[in-house]
Structure formats: C-alpha cells, structure tokens
Write a protein that holds these residues in place. Structure first.
Motif, PDB file in Angstrom:
ATOM      1  N   PHE A  60      57.832 116.405 -10.093  1.00  0.00           N
ATOM      2  CA  PHE A  60      56.914 117.065 -11.277  1.00  0.00           C
ATOM      3  C   PHE A  60      55.748 117.937 -10.695  1.00  0.00           C
ATOM      4  N   PRO A  61      55.585 118.958 -11.555  1.00  0.00           N
ATOM      5  CA  PRO A  61      54.593 120.122 -11.115  1.00  0.00           C
ATOM      6  C   PRO A  61      53.123 119.607 -11.045  1.00  0.00           C
ATOM      7  N   ASP A  62      52.254 120.439 -10.476  1.00  0.00           N
ATOM      8  CA  ASP A  62      50.967 120.192 -10.193  1.00  0.00           C
ATOM      9  C   ASP A  62      50.128 119.923 -11.632  1.00  0.00           C
ATOM     10  N   ARG A  63      50.714 120.340 -12.707  1.00  0.00           N
ATOM     11  CA  ARG A  63      50.100 120.069 -13.980  1.00  0.00           C
ATOM     12  C   ARG A  63      49.904 118.532 -14.433  1.00  0.00           C
ATOM     13  N   PHE A  64      50.908 117.924 -13.619  1.00  0.00           N
ATOM     14  CA  PHE A  64      50.588 116.440 -13.969  1.00  0.00           C
ATOM     15  C   PHE A  64      49.676 115.893 -12.655  1.00  0.00           C
ATOM     16  N   SER A  65      48.811 115.262 -13.259  1.00  0.00           N
ATOM     17  CA  SER A  65      47.862 114.451 -12.256  1.00  0.00           C
ATOM     18  C   SER A  65      47.575 113.231 -12.475  1.00  0.00           C
ATOM     19  N   GLY A  66      46.887 112.412 -11.828  1.00  0.00           N
ATOM     20  CA  GLY A  66      46.505 111.148 -12.169  1.00  0.00           C
ATOM     21  C   GLY A  66      45.195 110.471 -11.498  1.00  0.00           C
ATOM     22  N   HIS A  67      45.018 109.676 -11.773  1.00  0.00           N
ATOM     23  CA  HIS A  67      43.537 108.796 -11.160  1.00  0.00           C
ATOM     24  C   HIS A  67      43.892 107.308 -11.232  1.00  0.00           C
ATOM     25  N   GLN A  68      43.432 106.560 -10.332  1.00  0.00           N
ATOM     26  CA  GLN A  68      43.374 104.964 -10.401  1.00  0.00           C
ATOM     27  C   GLN A  68      41.759 104.675 -10.033  1.00  0.00           C
ATOM     28  N   PHE A  69      41.525 103.662 -10.845  1.00  0.00           N
ATOM     29  CA  PHE A  69      39.939 103.198 -10.700  1.00  0.00           C
ATOM     30  C   PHE A  69      39.911 102.071 -10.028  1.00  0.00           C
ATOM     31  N   PRO A  70      38.698 101.591  -9.519  1.00  0.00           N
ATOM     32  CA  PRO A  70      38.413 100.344  -8.974  1.00  0.00           C
ATOM     33  C   PRO A  70      39.047  99.186  -9.376  1.00  0.00           C
ATOM     34  N   ASN A  71      39.193  99.199 -10.837  1.00  0.00           N
ATOM     35  CA  ASN A  71      39.786  97.893 -11.545  1.00  0.00           C
ATOM     36  C   ASN A  71      41.191  97.877 -11.705  1.00  0.00           C
ATOM     37  N   TYR A  72      41.649  99.193 -10.684  1.00  0.00           N
ATOM     38  CA  TYR A  72      43.201  99.280 -10.964  1.00  0.00           C
ATOM     39  C   TYR A  72      43.867  99.909 -11.992  1.00  0.00           C
ATOM     40  N   SER A  73      42.918  99.979 -13.131  1.00  0.00           N
ATOM     41  CA  SER A  73      43.583 100.808 -14.405  1.00  0.00           C
ATOM     42  C   SER A  73      43.806 102.275 -13.824  1.00  0.00           C
ATOM     43  N   SER A  74      44.608 103.265 -14.614  1.00  0.00           N
ATOM     44  CA  SER A  74      45.131 104.443 -14.381  1.00  0.00           C
ATOM     45  C   SER A  74      45.128 105.417 -15.342  1.00  0.00           C
ATOM     46  N   GLU A  75      44.790 106.740 -15.166  1.00  0.00           N
ATOM     47  CA  GLU A  75      44.969 107.715 -16.248  1.00  0.00           C
ATOM     48  C   GLU A  75      46.213 108.611 -15.636  1.00  0.00           C
ATOM     49  N   LEU A  76      46.856 109.539 -16.581  1.00  0.00           N
ATOM     50  CA  LEU A  76      47.651 110.403 -16.335  1.00  0.00           C
ATOM     51  C   LEU A  76      47.389 111.373 -17.100  1.00  0.00           C
ATOM     52  N   ASN A  77      46.972 112.732 -16.415  1.00  0.00           N
ATOM     53  CA  ASN A  77      46.512 113.712 -17.079  1.00  0.00           C
ATOM     54  C   ASN A  77      47.716 114.694 -16.991  1.00  0.00           C
ATOM     55  N   VAL A  78      47.690 115.546 -18.135  1.00  0.00           N
ATOM     56  CA  VAL A  78      48.860 116.427 -18.109  1.00  0.00           C
ATOM     57  C   VAL A  78      48.114 117.753 -18.725  1.00  0.00           C
TER      58      VAL A  78
END
Lengths: 112, 113
Positions: A60-78
């Motif tokens: 997938f291209p770099d337009r797709f990025s993410g993050h994981q927080f200390p409580n293990y939850s996560s975000e997907l950014n496009v």
C-alpha cells in the motif's frame, strides 16, 4: 469481553480529503493489523503494529499510515483519498506469538 | 500468482444438502491455515485454525481438514443460517511473531429452505 471494536461504522468522504479510522483490540491482545476489503474480494493486508511500531507493511502507498497507542489501540490514516480507496477497512487483533486473529466489524468508507 | 485460491466462487445448496468448499494454497512454509465466516457488511468471524497436514477440526455442522496443498470445509446438513461467505487464509513462515494473513476471495454460500 467486548471483542475488537472499530469506529466509525460508516463514513463518507470526498476525494482528496483525509480520514482517520480507529480500533480497540480484544482484551489481552497487543498486536493490531489493518486490512482493506474491496467488494467481492478477500481482505488485503495493509500493515501491522506491535509495541507502538509498524512491524510489517503490505503493498500500500505511503498515503496509508498508522499509529498504535500505549493501550494497544490503533488508528489508520489515509491521506489524499481516491475513489479506489472505497472499501471495508478491517482491524484484527492478536497476541504476539499466537497466530489466531480476531476481526472487528469494520468501517465502511465511501469516497465520492 | 494467487497464493490462496478458493472454489467454487459461489455455491447454492438446498437445506440438508451436504457439500464441501475448497481452499488450495501455495506457500513455502505454512504456519497456519484459517477459516473465517463473513456475513454481508460485517467483519470475518473466526472458525478454525489448522497447522499440519492430516489435522481436522469440527464445530457444529462444519468440519475443516488440511492436506499439504489444500484445505476443505465440509458442511453437513446445512441450514439457511449457514448462508455467508467463507474465507480461507494462510499464514506463512517459521519466524516468531505474527506474519500477515493472505486471504482467498471467498466462497459465497447460499442455503435455501
């Protein structure tokens, strides 16, 4: 046990905009993976997060990025959304070293 | 070349008519093979994991089997509530940690009363 929860359930965005999707993993799970599922297709792997770092990435291209927080939850950014980004976005959680992954109900993204 | 191929793409059964779904795979080292059920607009629901050839697992009317090249999901005396898309996925490699799942396109099952 609430299982894997995702928000929002549905989202409509305009081409060129940016979107953030959220995922809370199943209790006790520390690994979060994101998948994109187009209509009539199987899920395609986007990336996986473990210990707040991207561990693996699919095609997938770099337009797709993410993050994981200390409580293990996560975000997907496009970023810079394209019409072809319209799909069901799935979050799966698992315990590292354990192969079974459990999926959330998904976020249906429509780009117009 | 697809690593996971499912057949048939769609299957229509009468209630009580048993059948099998096929999942063939080509990976160098199989860590695990997974079956999921997916209802329209929902996320996949985990059914089974198989790790080695010859392994079998059962759950209600479903039984999954595994050989070195393919897996079968047998459905015995299906009911209308078994109607769904059944997804097969493989996990490759021998390293520790979670390698990503590679999915097939699924088999869309319809069970008619």
């Amino acid at each position: 046990d609430a299982g894997v929860t995702q928000s929002p359930t549905h989202l409509i965005k305009t081409r060129g905009q940016q979107v953030t999707l959220r995922c809370s993993p199943k209790s006790g799970h520390d690994t979060v993976s994101w998948y994109q599922q187009a209509l009539g297709q199987g899920p395609q792997f986007i990336f996986q997060y473990y210990e707040e770092e991207e561990r693996q990435r699919g095609n997938f291209p770099d337009r797709f990025s993410g993050h994981q927080f200390p409580n293990y939850s996560s975000e997907l950014n496009v970023n810079a959304l394209l019409l072809g980004d319209s799909a069901l976005y799935l979050c799966a959680s698992s315990v590292d070293e354990n192969t079974e992954a459990f999926f959330g109900q998904g976020t249906r993204l429509t780009v117009v | 070349e697809d690593q996971v191929t499912q057949s048939p793409e769609a299957l229509r059964l009468q209630e009580g008519e048993s059948s099998s779904l096929n999942c063939s795979y080509t990976v160098s080292g199989l860590r695990g093979l997974f079956w999921y059920r997916q209802d329209p607009g929902k996320g996949p629901e985990f059914l089974f994991t198989l790790y080695s050839a010859g392994e079998e697992k059962e759950k209600e009317r479903l039984k999954a089997t595994l050989t070195k090249k393919e897996s079968f999901l047998h459905i015995t005396a299906p009911k209308p509530e078994d109607s769904a898309t059944y997804l097969c996925a493989v996990q490759e490699g021998w390293d520790s940690g979670n390698t990503p799942l590679v999915f097939g396109k699924g088999t869309r099952l319809s069970v008619i009363a």
